[in-house]
Scaffold this motif. Structure first.
Motif, PDB file in Angstrom:
ATOM      1  N   VAL A  77       3.006  -0.547   0.599  1.00 61.62           N
ATOM      2  CA  VAL A  77       2.862  -1.733   0.019  1.00 61.62           C
ATOM      3  C   VAL A  77       1.822  -2.427   0.717  1.00 61.62           C
ATOM      4  N   GLY A  78       1.587  -2.212   2.221  1.00 61.90           N
ATOM      5  CA  GLY A  78       0.846  -2.892   2.987  1.00 61.90           C
ATOM      6  C   GLY A  78      -0.768  -2.415   2.947  1.00 61.90           C
ATOM      7  N   ASN A  82      -3.842  -4.434   1.249  1.00 60.63           N
ATOM      8  CA  ASN A  82      -5.063  -4.555   1.825  1.00 60.63           C
ATOM      9  C   ASN A  82      -6.233  -3.826   1.304  1.00 60.63           C
ATOM     10  N   SER A  83      -6.087  -2.890   0.451  1.00 58.64           N
ATOM     11  CA  SER A  83      -6.934  -2.515  -0.215  1.00 58.64           C
ATOM     12  C   SER A  83      -7.476  -3.082  -1.522  1.00 58.64           C
ATOM     13  N   GLY A  84      -6.754  -4.155  -1.837  1.00 56.48           N
ATOM     14  CA  GLY A  84      -7.314  -5.186  -2.879  1.00 56.48           C
ATOM     15  C   GLY A  84      -6.645  -5.161  -4.105  1.00 56.48           C
ATOM     16  N   TYR A  85      -5.530  -4.115  -4.161  1.00 54.91           N
ATOM     17  CA  TYR A  85      -4.419  -4.109  -5.385  1.00 54.91           C
ATOM     18  C   TYR A  85      -3.691  -5.232  -5.376  1.00 54.91           C
ATOM     19  N   SER A  86      -3.169  -5.524  -6.682  1.00 61.46           N
ATOM     20  CA  SER A  86      -2.577  -6.905  -6.883  1.00 61.46           C
ATOM     21  C   SER A  86      -1.131  -6.558  -6.288  1.00 61.46           C
ATOM     22  N   LEU A  87      -0.278  -7.563  -6.288  1.00 64.22           N
ATOM     23  CA  LEU A  87       1.166  -7.518  -5.832  1.00 64.22           C
ATOM     24  C   LEU A  87       2.204  -6.517  -6.696  1.00 64.22           C
ATOM     25  N   GLY A 136      -2.460   6.394  11.220  1.00 59.36           N
ATOM     26  CA  GLY A 136      -3.298   7.084  12.438  1.00 59.36           C
ATOM     27  C   GLY A 136      -2.586   6.221  13.452  1.00 59.36           C
ATOM     28  N   GLY A 137      -1.184   5.716  13.570  1.00 61.80           N
ATOM     29  CA  GLY A 137      -0.491   5.182  14.548  1.00 61.80           C
ATOM     30  C   GLY A 137      -0.493   3.678  14.764  1.00 61.80           C
ATOM     31  N   LYS A 138      -1.425   3.032  13.682  1.00 58.02           N
ATOM     32  CA  LYS A 138      -1.534   1.633  13.888  1.00 58.02           C
ATOM     33  C   LYS A 138      -0.696   0.713  13.112  1.00 58.02           C
ATOM     34  N   TRP A 139      -0.627  -0.225  13.315  1.00 57.26           N
ATOM     35  CA  TRP A 139       0.238  -1.431  12.735  1.00 57.26           C
ATOM     36  C   TRP A 139      -0.696  -1.889  11.492  1.00 57.26           C
ATOM     37  N   ILE A 140       0.289  -2.332  10.380  1.00 57.65           N
ATOM     38  CA  ILE A 140      -0.622  -2.801   9.259  1.00 57.65           C
ATOM     39  C   ILE A 140      -0.412  -4.486   9.081  1.00 57.65           C
ATOM     40  N   GLU A 141      -1.383  -5.031   9.627  1.00 55.80           N
ATOM     41  CA  GLU A 141      -1.582  -6.466   9.646  1.00 55.80           C
ATOM     42  C   GLU A 141      -2.222  -7.254   8.581  1.00 55.80           C
ATOM     43  N   GLY A 142      -2.477  -8.414   8.635  1.00 59.75           N
ATOM     44  CA  GLY A 142      -3.039  -9.071   7.583  1.00 59.75           C
ATOM     45  C   GLY A 142      -2.785  -9.289   6.169  1.00 59.75           C
ATOM     46  N   LEU A 143      -1.428  -8.996   6.050  1.00 55.52           N
ATOM     47  CA  LEU A 143      -0.742  -9.093   4.709  1.00 55.52           C
ATOM     48  C   LEU A 143      -0.765 -10.508   3.898  1.00 55.52           C
ATOM     49  N   VAL A 231       3.574  -4.752   9.505  1.00 59.03           N
ATOM     50  CA  VAL A 231       4.140  -3.507   9.428  1.00 59.03           C
ATOM     51  C   VAL A 231       4.094  -2.513  10.640  1.00 59.03           C
ATOM     52  N   PRO A 232       4.928  -2.737  11.655  1.00 56.41           N
ATOM     53  CA  PRO A 232       5.044  -2.015  12.851  1.00 56.41           C
ATOM     54  C   PRO A 232       4.811  -0.381  12.573  1.00 56.41           C
ATOM     55  N   ASN A 233       4.315   0.477  13.419  1.00 48.44           N
ATOM     56  CA  ASN A 233       4.452   1.851  13.257  1.00 48.44           C
ATOM     57  C   ASN A 233       5.798   2.650  13.533  1.00 48.44           C
ATOM     58  N   GLN A 234       6.860   1.694  13.823  1.00 47.73           N
ATOM     59  CA  GLN A 234       8.370   2.190  14.131  1.00 47.73           C
ATOM     60  C   GLN A 234       9.052   1.666  13.183  1.00 47.73           C
ATOM     61  N   THR A 235       8.632   0.996  12.066  1.00 44.15           N
ATOM     62  CA  THR A 235       9.408   0.302  11.002  1.00 44.15           C
ATOM     63  C   THR A 235      10.453   1.315  10.596  1.00 44.15           C
ATOM     64  N   GLY A 236      11.728   0.772  10.364  1.00 46.70           N
ATOM     65  CA  GLY A 236      12.915   1.326   9.886  1.00 46.70           C
ATOM     66  C   GLY A 236      13.595   2.428  10.940  1.00 46.70           C
TER      67      GLY A 236
END
Length: 343
Positions: A77-78, A82-87, A136-143, A231-236
């Motif tokens: 979802v993140g 961030n790719s521009g798709y709607s919610l 790539g092991g990075k967090w998903i930010e800027g939601l 979304v951290p890279n260890q979510t869940g």
């Protein structure tokens, strides 16, 4: 006492009330709807996972990969947002990813006949690895704020996602209790051979259970991303064990065929309530798992002892040692009088 054992939802509810009572005695300021709403908001992820785990456990299976599925779907979802798709499209994409992950687990168990614990242990690492490779092991930010707004209270302190959780729990409970489709889950878990003889689509039911579990894990991933905002890279990580523990606390049997979704919901709420109480009293975070595990073990030991006592009482009634209403506990012979004509 027997009624508490037969109604695990009631015993879980009383445990929740008892813990609230302890909280209020220690600090009366916590007696408020705000505290209740805070605990419910914190429990939404675990409630969704407990409902999904209950569906799988009712069919006498288990899924320990849902924590990784939560992380994978939160990433989905993140990335989509961030790719521009709607919610709506991003949420639909996450649900599709969760459904595919759950269906793959089901195919391993049903199609290849791999034991569920072994199959889902494998996919736990597989989905976690796919999540890390994707980012790539990075967090998903800027939601975007549109996702975060779904966790903001709108009515009675409950957010839109909270309303969704309650609707899913109520709808699932009704489906299991009132429809033939729901009763198939109990039949498969209670007696597999008998279910086949009754015409229940056993493999289809088990596959549906795993698929729905994956979709509910996707919902949990959406709730996580909305509440946290990234979304951290260890979510869940570790959520799968808490989901199973919540089900056991709520009366879902590991042997299948017993329990309700309401019980799973109450078990999840109780476990979250323990964590919240520890936070409110500013205890170190590392006490959370220890105390939650201690409470779970205590409940299981007490439950086992009480069930043994209940089983002994039922055997005594069955074989005629004591009859209900027999004041004084007089012995009653377990054998009927012999028919003289037959003799």
């Amino acid at each position: 006492m027997r009624s508490l054992l037969k109604n695990r939802e009631l015993s879980a509810f009383l445990a929740i009330l008892a813990l609230f009572g302890v909280l209020v005695v220690l600090n009366p300021a916590y007696l408020s709807l705000q505290t209740l709403g805070m605990i419910f908001a914190s429990s939404q992820i675990l409630i969704l996972l407990a409902i999904g785990a209950a569906l799988v456990m009712l069919t006498r299976n288990i899924d320990v990969s849902v924590g990784s599925t939560v992380g994978l779907c939160a990433i989905a979802v993140g990335v989509a947002l961030n790719s521009g798709y709607s919610l709506p499209l991003a949420m639909g994409f996450a649900l599709a990813v969760g459904a595919l992950a759950g269906a793959f687990n089901g195919l391993l168990v049903v199609g290849l006949r791999i034991p569920a614990i072994v199959a889902t242990l494998g996919t736990l690492g597989l989905y976690r690895g796919a999540m890390l490779l994707w980012t790539g092991g990075k967090w998903i930010e800027g939601l975007p704020p549109s996702l975060k707004s779904l966790s903001e209270p709108v009515a009675l302190g409950i957010s839109p996602l909270g309303i969704m959780v309650l609707c899913l729990a109520a709808g699932g409970a009704w489906l299991l209790a009132r429809t033939a489709f729901g009763r198939d889950f109990y039949a498969v878990g209670d007696n597999l051979a008998a279910a086949r003889q009754l015409g229940v689509a056993v493999n289809r039911t088990r596959l549906i259970a795993f698929t729905l579990n994956g979709m509910l894990a996707a919902c949990a991933g959406i709730v996580f991303a909305s509440q946290i905002g990234f979304v951290p890279n260890q979510t869940g990580s570790g959520l799968e064990m808490k989901a199973i523990a919540a089900c056991v606390l709520g009366g879902i049997s590991l042997l299948g065929g017993t329990g309700t979704l309401i019980g799973a919901l109450l078990g999840a709420f109780f476990l979250t309530q323990i964590d919240t109480v520890l936070v409110l009293f500013k205890l170190p975070a590392w006490w959370n798992d220890f105390i939650a595990g201690l409470v779970l073990l205590g409940v299981l030991v007490l439950d086992g002892r009480l069930r043994q006592a209940l089983a002994r009482h039922q055997r005594a009634l069955k074989y005629g040692r004591f009859q209900p209403g027999n004041k004084g506990g007089k012995h009653v012979t377990p054998f009927p009088k012999r028919n003289k004509e037959v003799a």
